[in-house]
Design a protein around this motif. Sequence first.
Motif, short mmCIF file in Angstrom:
data_model
loop_
_atom_site.label_atom_id
_atom_site.label_comp_id
_atom_site.label_asym_id
_atom_site.label_seq_id
_atom_site.Cartn_x
_atom_site.Cartn_y
_atom_site.Cartn_z
N LEU A 15 0.74 -1.31 -0.11
CA LEU A 15 -0.08 -0.01 -0.06
C LEU A 15 0.81 1.20 0.08
O LEU A 15 0.38 2.16 -0.62
CB LEU A 15 -0.85 0.08 1.24
N SER A 16 2.08 1.09 1.03
CA SER A 16 3.00 2.21 0.60
C SER A 16 3.57 2.56 -0.59
O SER A 16 3.62 3.94 -1.03
CB SER A 16 3.95 2.13 1.92
N VAL A 17 4.02 1.70 -1.09
CA VAL A 17 4.55 1.80 -2.59
C VAL A 17 3.49 2.41 -3.47
O VAL A 17 3.85 3.27 -4.34
CB VAL A 17 4.98 0.23 -2.91
N PHE A 18 2.14 1.80 -3.66
CA PHE A 18 1.15 2.04 -4.41
C PHE A 18 0.93 3.59 -4.26
O PHE A 18 0.76 4.23 -5.03
CB PHE A 18 0.11 1.26 -4.29
N GLY A 19 0.87 3.85 -2.94
CA GLY A 19 0.38 5.34 -2.33
C GLY A 19 1.45 6.16 -3.34
O GLY A 19 0.99 7.32 -3.60
N THR A 20 2.82 5.85 -2.83
CA THR A 20 3.91 6.91 -3.30
C THR A 20 3.79 7.01 -4.86
O THR A 20 3.77 7.91 -5.40
CB THR A 20 5.03 6.19 -3.18
N ILE A 21 3.72 5.95 -5.60
CA ILE A 21 3.69 5.86 -6.99
C ILE A 21 2.22 6.83 -7.62
O ILE A 21 2.43 7.69 -8.35
CB ILE A 21 3.67 4.54 -7.76
N ALA A 22 1.21 6.62 -7.01
CA ALA A 22 0.05 7.31 -7.23
C ALA A 22 0.14 8.85 -6.81
O ALA A 22 -0.45 9.41 -7.65
CB ALA A 22 -1.07 6.59 -6.50
N MET A 23 0.84 9.04 -5.96
CA MET A 23 1.21 10.49 -5.69
C MET A 23 1.64 11.27 -6.98
O MET A 23 1.13 12.34 -7.37
CB MET A 23 1.74 10.86 -4.50
N PHE A 24 2.68 10.60 -7.43
CA PHE A 24 3.59 11.23 -8.49
C PHE A 24 2.39 11.13 -9.75
O PHE A 24 2.33 12.18 -10.47
CB PHE A 24 4.64 10.13 -8.96
N MET A 25 1.76 10.02 -10.03
CA MET A 25 0.95 9.95 -10.87
C MET A 25 -0.33 11.13 -11.10
O MET A 25 -0.67 11.66 -12.04
CB MET A 25 0.22 8.51 -11.11
N VAL A 26 -0.89 11.28 -10.03
CA VAL A 26 -1.83 12.22 -9.83
C VAL A 26 -1.54 13.63 -9.76
O VAL A 26 -1.95 14.35 -10.36
CB VAL A 26 -2.92 11.91 -8.38
N GLY A 27 -0.50 13.85 -9.01
CA GLY A 27 0.16 15.25 -8.84
C GLY A 27 0.69 15.90 -10.33
O GLY A 27 0.51 16.74 -10.73
N GLY A 28 1.52 14.77 -11.12
CA GLY A 28 2.09 15.26 -12.29
C GLY A 28 0.91 15.27 -13.33
O GLY A 28 0.83 16.00 -14.15
#
Length: 307
Positions: A230-243
Amino acid sequence: MAGSSLFILIDDIATLLDDVASMTKVAGKKTAAVLGDDLAVNAQQLTGVNADRELPVVWSVAKGSFKNKLILVPAALAISAFIPWLIVPLLLCGALFLCFEGFEAIWHYLAHRKEQEEHHEELVEAINDDSVDMLAFEKEKIKGAIRTDFILSAEIIVITLGVVSAKPFITQVGVLSTVAIIITVGVYGLVAGIVKLDDLGLYLSRKKNQIQQKLGMGLVKAAPWLMKGLSVFGTIAMFMVGGGIISHNLEFFHHMSQQLTEAVLHTPGVGSILSAISPILFDTVIGIIFGGLTVLAFSFYQKVFDK
């Protein structure tokens, strides 16, 4: 006449509900990545609480989350009604925060891994120490989790507001309220399930049935890996959504993303596949770049401020 008016009213209500449902679905897709991060962060925030107090603590944080939404949703509606030009800047600020949070999480993990391990050991010692006031410990955990929830909920509400900003005010009310309720119930329902997953595993492992025992041991072993995943997914997701928010709201990056998609489309054999994933990869790279820049700027600010 009265009958026709009733049918018109019913049709209007049905249309409104249909709009709310469709826009809620769109907002759900846009905010799914932040929800993953929200889920991971809240589950981590509640680690270290005694097993018999986990569910009461989750319930306390969930109530605090509902109070956060009671502040954020009216504030978002007020912005949409009176200062709609502020929506895009707020979206960009939320995007920068997501990128910052993702990059800072990676940097902190790489640079302070030993400190994290020491903190975990201190936490375990504190739980086993009878002299530690666990009631005060729980209150601090709850306060910290509610503060974190406020930030993540604000991001979700702002992203949702960006999705429905062009819709009528009543639709905005319906979508924002629906999203606020669904994400609170969904996130904290899943958090409750995650924090009790190891307890369920232990319960099953003590059964006489071998299948139940193996399933129980599997759940016990899977619980920490689930948290890491969940932590890894959340981190990648933050870059995807923010970017993604940055590239879609700043013309320069939006144009660059379109050019890249068109360029890879003509690649023999895999052009259609590359054109489908290139916007996602582009958004992720933009998120990482802006995350690094914001962390660098914040570190510089801290040094100057400290001096």
